[in-house]
Design a protein around this motif. Structure first.
Motif, short mmCIF file in Angstrom:
data_model
loop_
_atom_site.label_atom_id
_atom_site.label_comp_id
_atom_site.label_asym_id
_atom_site.label_seq_id
_atom_site.Cartn_x
_atom_site.Cartn_y
_atom_site.Cartn_z
N ARG A 93 41.85 48.52 37.11
CA ARG A 93 41.84 47.36 38.01
C ARG A 93 42.15 47.90 39.40
N ALA A 94 41.58 47.28 40.45
CA ALA A 94 41.73 47.84 41.80
C ALA A 94 41.80 46.73 42.84
N VAL A 95 42.46 47.07 43.98
CA VAL A 95 42.51 46.19 45.15
C VAL A 95 42.17 47.04 46.37
N VAL A 96 41.67 46.36 47.40
CA VAL A 96 41.32 47.04 48.65
C VAL A 96 42.27 46.55 49.74
N LEU A 97 42.88 47.51 50.44
CA LEU A 97 43.82 47.21 51.52
C LEU A 97 43.21 47.65 52.85
N GLN A 98 43.36 46.81 53.85
CA GLN A 98 42.89 47.15 55.20
C GLN A 98 44.10 47.18 56.11
N PHE A 99 44.45 48.39 56.52
CA PHE A 99 45.66 48.60 57.31
C PHE A 99 46.88 47.97 56.63
N GLY A 100 46.94 48.13 55.30
CA GLY A 100 48.08 47.64 54.53
C GLY A 100 47.98 46.20 54.12
N ARG A 101 46.96 45.50 54.59
CA ARG A 101 46.79 44.07 54.24
C ARG A 101 45.76 43.94 53.13
N LEU A 102 46.06 43.13 52.14
CA LEU A 102 45.17 42.95 51.00
C LEU A 102 43.95 42.15 51.44
N PHE A 151 31.82 50.64 48.11
CA PHE A 151 31.95 51.26 49.44
C PHE A 151 33.07 50.55 50.20
N LYS A 152 33.70 51.32 51.08
CA LYS A 152 34.76 50.76 51.91
C LYS A 152 34.68 51.38 53.30
N ILE A 153 35.39 50.77 54.22
CA ILE A 153 35.41 51.31 55.58
C ILE A 153 36.33 52.52 55.60
N PRO A 154 35.80 53.66 55.95
CA PRO A 154 36.64 54.87 55.91
C PRO A 154 37.82 54.78 56.86
N PHE A 155 38.94 55.29 56.38
CA PHE A 155 40.19 55.37 57.11
C PHE A 155 40.83 54.01 57.37
N ALA A 156 40.03 52.98 57.54
CA ALA A 156 40.60 51.65 57.79
C ALA A 156 41.01 50.97 56.49
N GLU A 157 40.27 51.22 55.41
CA GLU A 157 40.54 50.57 54.13
C GLU A 157 41.00 51.62 53.11
N LYS A 158 41.90 51.16 52.25
CA LYS A 158 42.44 52.02 51.22
C LYS A 158 42.35 51.30 49.88
N VAL A 159 42.04 52.04 48.82
CA VAL A 159 41.88 51.47 47.48
C VAL A 159 43.08 51.86 46.62
N ARG A 160 43.68 50.85 45.96
CA ARG A 160 44.76 51.11 44.99
C ARG A 160 44.23 50.76 43.60
N LYS A 161 44.33 51.69 42.69
CA LYS A 161 43.85 51.48 41.32
C LYS A 161 45.03 51.40 40.36
N PHE A 162 44.87 50.55 39.35
CA PHE A 162 45.90 50.37 38.34
C PHE A 162 45.26 50.49 36.95
N ASP A 163 46.08 50.87 35.99
CA ASP A 163 45.62 50.95 34.60
C ASP A 163 45.47 49.54 34.05
#
Length: 291
Positions: free
Chosen positions: A31-40, A51-63
């Motif tokens: 399961r995953a969420v996408v964060l943009q500058f720390g905001r969900l 695809f995501k915006i490089p450097f601006a967005e971060k992906v967190r994955k969970f089992d």
């Protein structure tokens, strides 16, 4: 290396870095969420290539699979105020990704600790309303079903976690109480053993008395039958003797006298004083027995 070649290499490296920060894959068990500058900005990303915006967005994955959390051994009291040491575990799974991330920051350890605290409180309440027999064997399944349903309702709402199952692995008495408990259990078993031995002895006496009764009845019936047969035999013998006597009384008297002589003179030391003129010597004087 020329300036042009160096520039091309730098551009290639930058492109690779940008590409690696643009494309990501979510597997079917994640399961995953996408964060943009720390905001969900996107919750519960479906499995596949994204695809995501490089450097601006971060992906967190969970089992996203069903996980097992072993709880630390806790001390609980039953309704009889008996202290028990309980070892249990929890089966859980991420259900609401957004709630899960906001409540735990996506950290499994934090999720398990908060879930374990809720389960410990639930077990404490459930144990406090039940007897020792109920929590050990009598109604354990009912207890676990109730607490699973109760904890799951709260966990889904506050943690985004679905509680699949809660099970007790082991229930022990505290170490300081074990000896007294074992001694009491041994005394109870000894009491039961004495009761069983007493019941067995009572049954043995009943069986023995019944057997003696049957033996006495069998012996009495056998004696009765033997006496009847003996009486019939004696009667038959007397009838035969009477019949033989009636056929030839003189011969019967002669045979009886011979038998009397044989028995009287069978021993060398036998001594008998009899009048020579008595009937005892009748057949010795005259074979016809007339004199």
């Amino acid at each position: 290396m020329s300036t042009k070649g160096l520039f091309s290499l730098v551009v290639l490296l930058v492109g690779l870095i940008v590409a690696s920060n643009t494309v990501y894959i979510v597997t079917e068990y994640q399961r995953a969420v996408v964060l943009q500058f720390g905001r969900l900005v996107q919750a519960d990303v479906p499995p596949g290539l994204h695809f995501k915006i490089p450097f601006a967005e971060k992906v967190r994955k969970f089992d996203g699979r069903i996980l097992t959390a072993d709880m630390a051994t806790e001390s609980f009291f039953t309704v009889e105020n008996k202290r028990l040491m309980v070892d249990s575990y929890i089966k859980w799974q991420v259900k609401d990704v957004e709630t899960y991330y906001k409540a735990t920051g996506g950290e499994e350890m934090i999720a398990e600790n908060r879930l374990a605290q809720r389960v410990a409180d639930g077990l404490r309440n459930q144990f406090g309303r039940r007897t020792l027999h109920d929590v050990v064997s009598g109604k354990r399944d009912e207890l676990m079903s109730e607490i699973t349903a109760s904890i799951n309702q709260d966990a889904v709402k506050s943690l985004g976690i679905e509680v699949k199952d809660i099970r007790v692995k082991r229930i022990d008495f505290p170490a300081e109480a074990s000896q007294s408990v074992f001694a009491r259990m041994a005394a109870d078993r000894e009491k039961e053993a004495r009761e069983y031995r007493s019941q067995g002895k009572e049954q043995a006496e009943v069986i023995s008395a019944d057997a003696d009764k049957q033996v006495a009845v069998l012996e009495a019936n056998a004696y009765r039958d033997a006496e009847r047969i003996r009486g019939e035999g004696d009667a038959r013998a007397a009838a035969i003797f009477a019949e033989a006597y009636n056929k030839d009384p003189e011969f019967y008297s002669f045979v009886r006298s011979l038998n009397a002589y044989r028995q009287s003179f069978s021993g060398k030391e036998d001594l008998m004083v009899v009048d020579p003129k008595s009937d005892f010597f009748r057949y010795l004087k005259d074979p016809q027995g007339k004199n």
